[in-house]
Design a protein around this motif. Sequence first.
Motif, PDB file in Angstrom:
ATOM      1  N   ARG A  72       0.835  -1.202   0.000  1.00  0.00           N
ATOM      2  CA  ARG A  72       0.000   0.000   0.000  1.00  0.00           C
ATOM      3  C   ARG A  72       0.874   1.258   0.000  1.00  0.00           C
ATOM      4  O   ARG A  72       0.635   2.199  -0.743  1.00  0.00           O
ATOM      5  N   LEU A  73       1.888   1.260   0.884  1.00  0.00           N
ATOM      6  CA  LEU A  73       2.771   2.428   0.985  1.00  0.00           C
ATOM      7  C   LEU A  73       3.530   2.656  -0.315  1.00  0.00           C
ATOM      8  O   LEU A  73       3.660   3.797  -0.771  1.00  0.00           O
ATOM      9  N   LEU A  74       4.031   1.589  -0.922  1.00  0.00           N
ATOM     10  CA  LEU A  74       4.799   1.733  -2.159  1.00  0.00           C
ATOM     11  C   LEU A  74       3.928   2.259  -3.302  1.00  0.00           C
ATOM     12  O   LEU A  74       4.354   3.123  -4.070  1.00  0.00           O
ATOM     13  N   GLU A  75       2.689   1.758  -3.401  1.00  0.00           N
ATOM     14  CA  GLU A  75       1.786   2.245  -4.453  1.00  0.00           C
ATOM     15  C   GLU A  75       1.436   3.714  -4.225  1.00  0.00           C
ATOM     16  O   GLU A  75       1.382   4.500  -5.165  1.00  0.00           O
ATOM     17  N   ASN A  76       1.174   4.070  -2.970  1.00  0.00           N
ATOM     18  CA  ASN A  76       0.871   5.466  -2.647  1.00  0.00           C
ATOM     19  C   ASN A  76       2.059   6.362  -2.985  1.00  0.00           C
ATOM     20  O   ASN A  76       1.894   7.418  -3.597  1.00  0.00           O
ATOM     21  N   LEU A  77       3.256   5.943  -2.585  1.00  0.00           N
ATOM     22  CA  LEU A  77       4.440   6.764  -2.840  1.00  0.00           C
ATOM     23  C   LEU A  77       4.655   6.962  -4.338  1.00  0.00           C
ATOM     24  O   LEU A  77       4.921   8.079  -4.794  1.00  0.00           O
ATOM     25  N   ALA A  78       4.518   5.891  -5.116  1.00  0.00           N
ATOM     26  CA  ALA A  78       4.686   6.007  -6.574  1.00  0.00           C
ATOM     27  C   ALA A  78       3.666   6.994  -7.146  1.00  0.00           C
ATOM     28  O   ALA A  78       3.990   7.825  -8.004  1.00  0.00           O
ATOM     29  N   ALA A  79       2.424   6.915  -6.656  1.00  0.00           N
ATOM     30  CA  ALA A  79       1.383   7.813  -7.163  1.00  0.00           C
ATOM     31  C   ALA A  79       1.701   9.265  -6.826  1.00  0.00           C
ATOM     32  O   ALA A  79       1.620  10.145  -7.689  1.00  0.00           O
ATOM     33  N   TYR A  80       2.089   9.544  -5.580  1.00  0.00           N
ATOM     34  CA  TYR A  80       2.332  10.945  -5.191  1.00  0.00           C
ATOM     35  C   TYR A  80       3.588  11.501  -5.841  1.00  0.00           C
ATOM     36  O   TYR A  80       3.658  12.700  -6.126  1.00  0.00           O
ATOM     37  N   ARG A  81       4.554  10.656  -6.109  1.00  0.00           N
ATOM     38  CA  ARG A  81       5.717  11.129  -6.870  1.00  0.00           C
ATOM     39  C   ARG A  81       5.288  11.507  -8.285  1.00  0.00           C
ATOM     40  O   ARG A  81       5.747  12.512  -8.839  1.00  0.00           O
ATOM     41  N   ALA A  82       4.402  10.707  -8.872  1.00  0.00           N
ATOM     42  CA  ALA A  82       3.894  11.034 -10.214  1.00  0.00           C
ATOM     43  C   ALA A  82       3.089  12.330 -10.181  1.00  0.00           C
ATOM     44  O   ALA A  82       3.240  13.189 -11.050  1.00  0.00           O
ATOM     45  N   ALA A 118       4.861  17.047   0.580  1.00  0.00           N
ATOM     46  CA  ALA A 118       4.928  16.733   2.011  1.00  0.00           C
ATOM     47  C   ALA A 118       4.355  15.346   2.288  1.00  0.00           C
ATOM     48  O   ALA A 118       4.887  14.588   3.110  1.00  0.00           O
ATOM     49  N   PHE A 119       3.292  14.991   1.585  1.00  0.00           N
ATOM     50  CA  PHE A 119       2.681  13.677   1.792  1.00  0.00           C
ATOM     51  C   PHE A 119       3.611  12.569   1.303  1.00  0.00           C
ATOM     52  O   PHE A 119       3.733  11.523   1.953  1.00  0.00           O
ATOM     53  N   ALA A 120       4.284  12.798   0.180  1.00  0.00           N
ATOM     54  CA  ALA A 120       5.252  11.811  -0.318  1.00  0.00           C
ATOM     55  C   ALA A 120       6.365  11.610   0.708  1.00  0.00           C
ATOM     56  O   ALA A 120       6.772  10.474   0.994  1.00  0.00           O
ATOM     57  N   TYR A 121       6.839  12.690   1.308  1.00  0.00           N
ATOM     58  CA  TYR A 121       7.869  12.595   2.345  1.00  0.00           C
ATOM     59  C   TYR A 121       7.338  11.808   3.550  1.00  0.00           C
ATOM     60  O   TYR A 121       8.041  10.977   4.130  1.00  0.00           O
ATOM     61  N   HIS A 122       6.088  12.050   3.914  1.00  0.00           N
ATOM     62  CA  HIS A 122       5.459  11.343   5.035  1.00  0.00           C
ATOM     63  C   HIS A 122       5.419   9.830   4.755  1.00  0.00           C
ATOM     64  O   HIS A 122       5.697   9.013   5.638  1.00  0.00           O
ATOM     65  N   LEU A 123       5.081   9.462   3.523  1.00  0.00           N
ATOM     66  CA  LEU A 123       5.053   8.046   3.138  1.00  0.00           C
ATOM     67  C   LEU A 123       6.444   7.435   3.186  1.00  0.00           C
ATOM     68  O   LEU A 123       6.619   6.283   3.595  1.00  0.00           O
ATOM     69  N   GLU A 124       7.453   8.215   2.803  1.00  0.00           N
ATOM     70  CA  GLU A 124       8.843   7.731   2.885  1.00  0.00           C
ATOM     71  C   GLU A 124       9.214   7.440   4.337  1.00  0.00           C
ATOM     72  O   GLU A 124       9.884   6.450   4.629  1.00  0.00           O
ATOM     73  N   GLU A 125       8.773   8.308   5.256  1.00  0.00           N
ATOM     74  CA  GLU A 125       9.029   8.089   6.688  1.00  0.00           C
ATOM     75  C   GLU A 125       8.393   6.778   7.156  1.00  0.00           C
ATOM     76  O   GLU A 125       8.994   6.019   7.914  1.00  0.00           O
ATOM     77  N   LEU A 126       7.174   6.540   6.726  1.00  0.00           N
ATOM     78  CA  LEU A 126       6.497   5.295   7.100  1.00  0.00           C
ATOM     79  C   LEU A 126       7.238   4.081   6.551  1.00  0.00           C
ATOM     80  O   LEU A 126       7.366   3.065   7.225  1.00  0.00           O
ATOM     81  N   LEU A 127       7.724   4.179   5.314  1.00  0.00           N
ATOM     82  CA  LEU A 127       8.473   3.063   4.733  1.00  0.00           C
ATOM     83  C   LEU A 127       9.769   2.809   5.502  1.00  0.00           C
ATOM     84  O   LEU A 127      10.161   1.666   5.701  1.00  0.00           O
ATOM     85  N   ARG A 128      10.414   3.878   5.950  1.00  0.00           N
ATOM     86  CA  ARG A 128      11.631   3.699   6.763  1.00  0.00           C
ATOM     87  C   ARG A 128      11.297   2.975   8.060  1.00  0.00           C
ATOM     88  O   ARG A 128      12.048   2.125   8.525  1.00  0.00           O
ATOM     89  N   LEU A 129      10.181   3.325   8.654  1.00  0.00           N
ATOM     90  CA  LEU A 129       9.750   2.698   9.899  1.00  0.00           C
ATOM     91  C   LEU A 129       9.440   1.216   9.685  1.00  0.00           C
ATOM     92  O   LEU A 129       9.646   0.399  10.576  1.00  0.00           O
ATOM     93  N   ARG A 132      12.066  -0.587   5.643  1.00  0.00           N
ATOM     94  CA  ARG A 132      12.262  -0.639   4.200  1.00  0.00           C
ATOM     95  C   ARG A 132      12.359   0.798   3.718  1.00  0.00           C
ATOM     96  O   ARG A 132      11.388   1.538   3.784  1.00  0.00           O
ATOM     97  N   GLY A 133      13.521   1.169   3.256  1.00  0.00           N
ATOM     98  CA  GLY A 133      13.683   2.530   2.759  1.00  0.00           C
ATOM     99  C   GLY A 133      12.856   2.733   1.510  1.00  0.00           C
ATOM    100  O   GLY A 133      12.506   1.781   0.819  1.00  0.00           O
ATOM    101  N   PRO A 134      12.496   3.980   1.207  1.00  0.00           N
ATOM    102  CA  PRO A 134      11.723   4.239  -0.011  1.00  0.00           C
ATOM    103  C   PRO A 134      12.554   3.934  -1.246  1.00  0.00           C
ATOM    104  O   PRO A 134      13.779   4.074  -1.223  1.00  0.00           O
ATOM    105  N   PRO A 135      11.921   3.478  -2.316  1.00  0.00           N
ATOM    106  CA  PRO A 135      12.664   3.207  -3.543  1.00  0.00           C
ATOM    107  C   PRO A 135      13.243   4.498  -4.118  1.00  0.00           C
ATOM    108  O   PRO A 135      12.718   5.577  -3.895  1.00  0.00           O
ATOM    109  N   SER A 136      14.309   4.346  -4.846  1.00  0.00           N
ATOM    110  CA  SER A 136      14.974   5.484  -5.463  1.00  0.00           C
ATOM    111  C   SER A 136      14.063   6.124  -6.504  1.00  0.00           C
ATOM    112  O   SER A 136      13.227   5.469  -7.105  1.00  0.00           O
ATOM    113  N   GLU A 137      14.268   7.411  -6.719  1.00  0.00           N
ATOM    114  CA  GLU A 137      13.489   8.121  -7.743  1.00  0.00           C
ATOM    115  C   GLU A 137      14.242   8.213  -9.061  1.00  0.00           C
ATOM    116  O   GLU A 137      13.790   8.868  -9.983  1.00  0.00           O
TER     117      GLU A 137
END
Length: 195
Positions: A72-82, A118-129, A132-137
């Motif tokens: 869920r977090l990875l899909e959300n992060l990919a979407a907000y980066r887009a 800001a939301f993308a950054y928030h999702l990255e924080e959750l992934l670190r927790l 699992r670090g966020p995937p590279s951009e």
Amino acid sequence: MAAAGSPSATLRRRDLCSRGIRLAGKMRSDVVDLLDAYVEQQGLDASASVAAVEGVPAAAAERWDEQTGTQRLLENLAAYRAFRALLGQMLEEQQEQLGEADAALGRALAAVLLQVSAFAYHLEELLRLESRGPPSEEGAGPPPLPHLSLFERKLRGLGVLRELAQWAVRSARDLRQLAKPSPGSSLAPSPADSP
């Protein structure tokens, strides 16, 4: 850092999820307001049908209930980066094609872009927790802009904003799901976590 399954990590995850749910709610409200202003300013029909926008994953998910928290977090992060890239393109186009009279729309677009970042950054924080670090951009830039007429660009913008509003709803659902204690956890769900 605490292990992902420790009580302190569980509390931190629930806190991040709660804040994320509030951020998603505020973002959705602002996007809906922006959508109304955008439709009026661009002279569009609010009910206009818009094709899927290239580079934006659809908020609807098949087998949503089968996804893991990390998925869920990875899909959300990919979407907000887009969305961050697409909103940046829209803002550029807005500044090129419109004058000072439309500055309010540009400011609202810039404000939503900041919220998405800001939301993308928030999702990255959750992934670190989640250990699992966020995937590279790298190489994850926006799709090259097709040559579109002014009207087609307006419709693409409408599609981006509509899908972003849907993603804000999905993100809140995903974060509520993630905030639920995992089986075997000693933390009981709070009433706010109940559907």
